[in-house]
Design an enzyme around this catalytic site. Structure first.
Site, PDB file in Angstrom:
ATOM      1  N   GLY A  38      13.207  -1.062  -1.053  1.00 17.06           N
ATOM      2  CA  GLY A  38      12.834  -2.321  -1.685  1.00 17.06           C
ATOM      3  C   GLY A  38      12.304  -3.289  -0.642  1.00 17.06           C
ATOM      4  O   GLY A  38      12.625  -3.174   0.541  1.00 17.06           O
ATOM      5  N   GLN A  87       9.834 -11.159   3.035  1.00 17.07           N
ATOM      6  CA  GLN A  87       9.920 -10.214   4.157  1.00 17.07           C
ATOM      7  C   GLN A  87       8.554  -9.910   4.770  1.00 17.07           C
ATOM      8  O   GLN A  87       8.472  -9.318   5.844  1.00 17.07           O
ATOM      9  CB  GLN A  87      10.607  -8.912   3.719  1.00 17.07           C
ATOM     10  CG  GLN A  87      12.082  -9.130   3.374  1.00 17.07           C
ATOM     11  CD  GLN A  87      12.778  -7.836   3.019  1.00 17.07           C
ATOM     12  OE1 GLN A  87      12.628  -7.329   1.918  1.00 17.07           O
ATOM     13  NE2 GLN A  87      13.524  -7.273   3.957  1.00 17.07           N
ATOM     14  N   CYS A 143      19.254  -3.663   5.322  1.00 17.07           N
ATOM     15  CA  CYS A 143      18.115  -4.510   4.984  1.00 17.07           C
ATOM     16  C   CYS A 143      17.053  -4.354   6.059  1.00 17.07           C
ATOM     17  O   CYS A 143      17.379  -4.349   7.245  1.00 17.07           O
ATOM     18  CB  CYS A 143      18.579  -5.965   4.903  1.00 17.07           C
ATOM     19  SG  CYS A 143      17.240  -7.114   4.559  1.00 17.07           S
ATOM     20  N   LEU A 144      15.799  -4.243   5.635  1.00 14.55           N
ATOM     21  CA  LEU A 144      14.707  -4.069   6.605  1.00 14.55           C
ATOM     22  C   LEU A 144      14.565  -5.294   7.512  1.00 14.55           C
ATOM     23  O   LEU A 144      13.964  -5.204   8.577  1.00 14.55           O
ATOM     24  CB  LEU A 144      13.381  -3.803   5.876  1.00 14.55           C
ATOM     25  CG  LEU A 144      13.323  -2.513   5.036  1.00 14.55           C
ATOM     26  CD1 LEU A 144      11.988  -2.418   4.320  1.00 14.55           C
ATOM     27  CD2 LEU A 144      13.577  -1.281   5.882  1.00 14.55           C
ATOM     28  N   HIS A 169      19.902  -6.958  -4.436  1.00 14.94           N
ATOM     29  CA  HIS A 169      19.522  -7.233  -3.042  1.00 14.94           C
ATOM     30  C   HIS A 169      18.177  -7.974  -2.971  1.00 14.94           C
ATOM     31  O   HIS A 169      18.050  -8.970  -2.263  1.00 14.94           O
ATOM     32  CB  HIS A 169      19.458  -5.896  -2.286  1.00 14.94           C
ATOM     33  CG  HIS A 169      19.116  -6.007  -0.835  1.00 14.94           C
ATOM     34  ND1 HIS A 169      19.987  -5.683   0.178  1.00 14.94           N
ATOM     35  CD2 HIS A 169      17.978  -6.409  -0.212  1.00 14.94           C
ATOM     36  CE1 HIS A 169      19.407  -5.890   1.352  1.00 14.94           C
ATOM     37  NE2 HIS A 169      18.174  -6.321   1.145  1.00 14.94           N
ATOM     38  N   GLU A 170      17.206  -7.496  -3.731  1.00  9.68           N
ATOM     39  CA  GLU A 170      15.865  -8.107  -3.677  1.00  9.68           C
ATOM     40  C   GLU A 170      15.854  -9.484  -4.347  1.00  9.68           C
ATOM     41  O   GLU A 170      15.179 -10.402  -3.874  1.00  9.68           O
ATOM     42  CB  GLU A 170      14.808  -7.192  -4.299  1.00  9.68           C
ATOM     43  CG  GLU A 170      14.664  -5.811  -3.648  1.00  9.68           C
ATOM     44  CD  GLU A 170      14.574  -5.830  -2.121  1.00  9.68           C
ATOM     45  OE1 GLU A 170      14.043  -6.804  -1.548  1.00  9.68           O
ATOM     46  OE2 GLU A 170      15.070  -4.875  -1.495  1.00  9.68           O
ATOM     47  N   HIS A 225      17.096 -11.964  -1.938  1.00 11.54           N
ATOM     48  CA  HIS A 225      16.078 -12.361  -0.956  1.00 11.54           C
ATOM     49  C   HIS A 225      15.267 -13.557  -1.461  1.00 11.54           C
ATOM     50  O   HIS A 225      14.889 -14.432  -0.686  1.00 11.54           O
ATOM     51  CB  HIS A 225      15.099 -11.207  -0.698  1.00 11.54           C
ATOM     52  CG  HIS A 225      15.503 -10.319   0.438  1.00 11.54           C
ATOM     53  ND1 HIS A 225      15.653 -10.782   1.726  1.00 11.54           N
ATOM     54  CD2 HIS A 225      15.769  -8.991   0.496  1.00 11.54           C
ATOM     55  CE1 HIS A 225      15.999  -9.770   2.517  1.00 11.54           C
ATOM     56  NE2 HIS A 225      16.087  -8.663   1.799  1.00 11.54           N
TER      57      HIS A 225
HETATM   58 NI    NI Z   1      16.602  -6.780   2.429  1.00 10.22          NI
END
Ligand code: NI
Length: 184
Positions: A62, A67, A108-109, A150-151, A154
């Site tokens: 995701g 991001q 998380c990226l 999670h998204e 963000h």
């Molecule tokens: Ni993330």
């Protein structure tokens, strides 16, 4: 002999792989703006292609617009159920129902290198617009439910580490301080 074509091949070019913003950057900490769908329709395909390419290159499931430095309520998810790709585009998503609980490892990226077990709802229902601007209702279970939460977080300036219990959050902040030295 074949005629040499001077025009570009049909179709859109592949998306660009963009830098992913990291923990500590302001854009990850703000409440993102509602996507004005009518005003963004021309740009949206390119933004989405870039988001897919960036997510794929980072091996993510995701990615949210902040991001890639874009503070808009837009996210993409592909949790590959059974190895099969299923691309979800979420525009202005809102969680309207939550139930159950499940603890699972999460990462998380924007915090590369950190993983922690986190308790989340195991089933969520989300209302959003899809890439055509049409309202959709999505119900997610398990990993997909986790990704939806999670998204959506963000887009509200929240990172998964914020949801850890106090002691874990403290440990995570120490690890992040170390990890940061290697981030680009
Ligand atoms: Ni993330």
């Amino acid at each position: 002999m074949e005629k040499v074509e001077d025009k570009q091949p049909e179709g859109r070019a592949e998306g660009k792989i963009l830098r992913i913003t990291k923990h500590g950057e302001k854009v990850l900490r703000q409440r993102c703006k509602t996507v004005p769908f009518e005003q963004i329709t021309k740009l949206l395909p390119e933004i989405l292609e870039d988001m897919w390419a960036t997510m794929r290159a980072a091996n993510g499931v995701g990615l949210a617009a902040p991001q890639i430095g874009l503070p808009l309520r837009l996210a993409v998810i592909d949790v590959k159920p059974g190895g099969k790709s299923k691309r979800w585009v979420l525009i202005n998503p809102e969680i309207v129902e939550k139930s159950g609980a499940e603890e699972s490892e999460e990462g998380c990226l924007s915090i590369p290198g950190l993983y922690a077990k986190l308790r989340r709802s195991s089933r969520v229902k989300v209302k959003a617009l899809n890439e055509h601007g049409l309202p959709v209702e999505i119900t997610g279970l398990g990993l997909f439910a986790r990704a939806l939460q999670h998204e959506t977080d963000h887009l509200n300036g929240k990172l998964f580490v914020d949801r850890l219990p106090l002691l874990m959050r403290w440990k995570a902040s120490r690890i992040i301080r170390q990890l940061k030295k290697n981030w680009t």
